[in-house]
Every structure is written in structure tokens, then in C-alpha cells.
Design an enzyme around this catalytic site. Structure first.
Site, PDB file in Angstrom:
ATOM      1  CB  SER A 217      -0.992  -0.162   1.281  1.00  8.02           C
ATOM      2  OG  SER A 217      -1.508   1.170   1.366  1.00  8.02           O
TER       3      SER A 217
ATOM      4  CE1 TYR B 296      -4.195  -2.054   4.946  1.00  5.99           C
ATOM      5  CE2 TYR B 296      -3.616   0.494   4.162  1.00  5.99           C
ATOM      6  CZ  TYR B 296      -3.838  -1.026   3.854  1.00  5.99           C
ATOM      7  OH  TYR B 296      -4.136  -1.319   2.461  1.00  5.99           O
TER       8      TYR B 296
END
Length: 357
Positions: A140, A165
């Protein structure tokens, strides 16, 4: 450009997160484009967002091919993952299963550890014990944290995540590198930059804004609108995945006689950050055009400028030069084109403003 060293025709591909936004679009493309391909999908159908959308995606896949097997389950279930590899000779793995979302990780950390760390470890272990040609996995843009240097390059140091995350995604890259070095497993990580499009994730800003505007609720624009996002259309993401899958990093030996890690990481972004206020304006225009919202909708009355949220960053901006050099492609879909497709899909799936009268 790199030469392809994997022929996907006739191969067995495992796609985790197959009912997800990216996973389902990838599966459809694989089944359409390659001959005698067998695709196995795993997804836990978690209720992080409306599961009806996930089942709708699976329904579309099932209408395409009989060479498709779906398994409902979590990659955090190690015996399940092991059974899939024992029962099938998996040639290529695309790991897209993950608990997504920056803000959700602040209040619900357990699910990130289970799926993103334990689940990914189980995939790596299965690849270790059952030889695969290539492991491709989702990372990501969040790994860049509050990096001040732009555009973001895969050569940049990314040791300061600003959310759990992001930390789990950076951990995935480190784990994959270790397994590539220790067990000579070819792996490629893809740092996705804000993926959007039809039938996407309802927790993403463009989808959430649309839901709120349609209900007549206010939308919150963070950092008072002073944010920029590199928004990447789903078809471009899938095109990159297809190309990357067909070239596994080459195996070689180092001067010490041990394997050099066959490992790579690429940015997958549009290389063109959009100002959040411009993004909202274009979205509103396309929602009116698709008749999701009435022509006289008062946008100003439904906007609220608010401070930055914890875990967010002011800008994301992908340097995609290595991707273009190695694979001859970079995401390029204009934002208006992508949002138009989303607005038209939304109107057909949820109904127009006229339907709701």
C-alpha cells in the site's frame, strides 16, 4: 522492458481476497484472457462493508467460467491454506486478502494482525513448502507515511508508518523479502495508491461521499480540503497485476554462493495527484450527470471542511518510472472518466434520484 518468464495459459492461480474489489476484477480478467487457466479464490466475506456487494462480484465471476473454484474461509486459518496447496498444484499466488482501511485500524487492530500478518505468514509458509513460480502481493501507498519527498519512490526509506495498517503492509514487504532470501521464492509487492471504480469499496471516500450526498447528509473534507491523492482506476490496477504476474524476479546466486532474493516492489499509482476539492467537484458533476443527484443539488450546503484525521497524510504521489520501464505500462485513466464510470454503475445498482422519488 522485462521479458515475461511465466505463461499463465494452462496454469492454476490462487487469488486471495477474491470477492474483494481488486480480487474480483482480477479473477474476471484472468478467466477472460487466458486459455485453460484454473483460478481458485479464497475470501472470508468479512462484514467490514456490505457483503451483498461481495456476493454480487462472485456471481459475475461464476457466470464466466467453470474453471473457477471459490473457497469461503480466512487465510489466517493455516490448515485451510495448507489444504488448498496440497489439493492443487498452485503455480502463481496473488495475495490480495487483507483488512483494509487506515482509520479502522485505529479502533480495530485485532483484525489487521490476524489477516495482514498471520494470514500473510500462512501464505508465505505454503509457498515455501509447495513450490510456486511467483508470489504477487498487495502492499500500500500507506507505507510512505508522512514522507515529505514527492513523488514517492520505492527507493525511499519507509520506516515511519503513521497507522497500524501501514505498519502491517510494510511488515508484509519485510516478510516477503526474508522468505525470498531464505527459500528463493520469487515475490513482487505492489504498493497500490487509492484504488477506485465501479463496485468498489463503500468505505472509500468517493463511495462514502456518494452515499451521504444521496441521503442529503453532509460530507466531511479533511485537512480543510488541502489534501492530494493519487487516485488509480481499477482497470489500470488489474492491467498492472496481469503484467507483473507474468514476470517473476530472476533467481541468482550472490558472491557468497547463497541466493540473491528474487524480490521486487513497485508503485501502482496514476502519477498525478488530485486536489481533494477538485475531486469532490468532479464527483458531484458526474453524479448529477448520472442522475444520482438532482440537477439543482446544493453542494455547498452539504460540504464541511474539517481538520486532518489521525493516520491520514496530506499527499500521496507515486513515482511509477520503474513500473513503466520494466512493464511498458503505467496507470493513466483520467479521474473524470473513472468517476463517470463509477457514477453510472452506482445509478444502475442503487437507482437514480428519479427512482427514489
Amino acid at each position: 522492458m522485462l521479458e515475461y518468464n511465466i505463461d499463465l495459459n494452462g496454469k492454476t492461480i490462487l487469488v486471495t481476497g477474491a470477492a474483494g474489489f481488486i480480487g474480483s476484477n482480477l479473477v474476471r480478467r484472468l478467466l477472460k484472457d487466458f486459455d485453460k487457466i484454473k483460478v481458485i479464490g479464497i475470501d472470508s466475506i468479512a462484514d467490514y462493508y456490505d457483503v451483498r456487494l461481495k456476493y454480487e462480484r462472485l456471481k459475475e465471476i461464476e457466470s464466466l467460467s467453470k474453471e473457477w473454484t471459490f473457497i469461503k474461509g480466512s487465510i489466517a486459518d493455516k490448515p485451510l491454506v495448507e489444504d488448498v496447496f496440497i489439493e492443487n498444484k498452485i503455480d502463481v499466488v496473488v495475495n490480495l486478502a487483507a483488512q483494509a482501511g487506515v482509520r479502522y485500524s485505529i479502533t480495530n487492530p485485532d483484525s489487521y494482525i490476524e489477516s495482514n500478518l498471520i494470514g500473510f505468514y500462512n501464505i508465505l509458509e505454503a509457498c515455501r513448502h509447495h513450490t510456486v513460480e511467483h508470489l504477487v502481493y498487495a502492499s500500500s501507498s500507506s507505507v510512505y507515511g508522512s514522507n515529505k519527498k514527492i513523488p514517492y519512490s520505492t527507493d525511499d526509506k519507509v520506516d515511519n508508518p503513521v497507522s497500524l495498517y501501514a505498519a502491517t503492509k510494510k511488515s508484509n514487504e519485510l516478510m516477503a523479502h526474508a522468505y525470498s532470501k531464505l527459500y528463493n521464492i520469487p515475490s513482487t509487492g505492489l504498493r497500490f495508491f487509492t484504488v477506485y471504480g465501479p463496485a468498489g469499496r463503500p468505505d472509500m471516500a468517493y463511495f462514502g461521499f456518494t452515499n451521504k450526498l444521496k441521503k442529503g447528509e453532509k460530507i466531511q473534507i479533511f485537512n480543510y480540503g488541502n489534501c492530494k491523492r493519487d487516485l488509480t482506476y481499477i482497470d489500470d490496477i488489474v492491467e498492472c497485476l496481469i503484467r507483473v504476474m507474468q514476470h517473476a524476479p530472476e533467481k541468482s546466486l550472490g558472491e557468497d554462493g547463497l541466493p540473491n532474493p528474487p524480490y521486487a516492489v513497485y508503485n501502482i499509482g496514476n502519477n498525478s495527484p488530485e486536489n481533494l476539492l477538485d475531486f469532490v467537484r468532479i464527483l458531484q458533476e458526474e453524479l448529477v450527470s448520472a442522475k444520482v443527484l438532482p440537477a439543482d443539488y446544493d453542494f455547498e450546503a452539504h460540504k464541511e471542511l474539517v481538520p486532518m484525521q489521525a493516520g491520514d497524510v496530506p499527499i500521496t504521489y507515486a513515482d511509477t518510472t520503474p513500473l513503466e520501464q520494466d512493464f511498458g505500462f503505467r496507470p493513466h485513466t483520467p479521474l473524470r472518466h473513472g468517476l463517470r464510470n463509477f457514477a453510472q454503475w452506482y445509478a444502475s445498482y442503487y437507482g437514480t434520484n428519479e427512482n427514489s422519488k
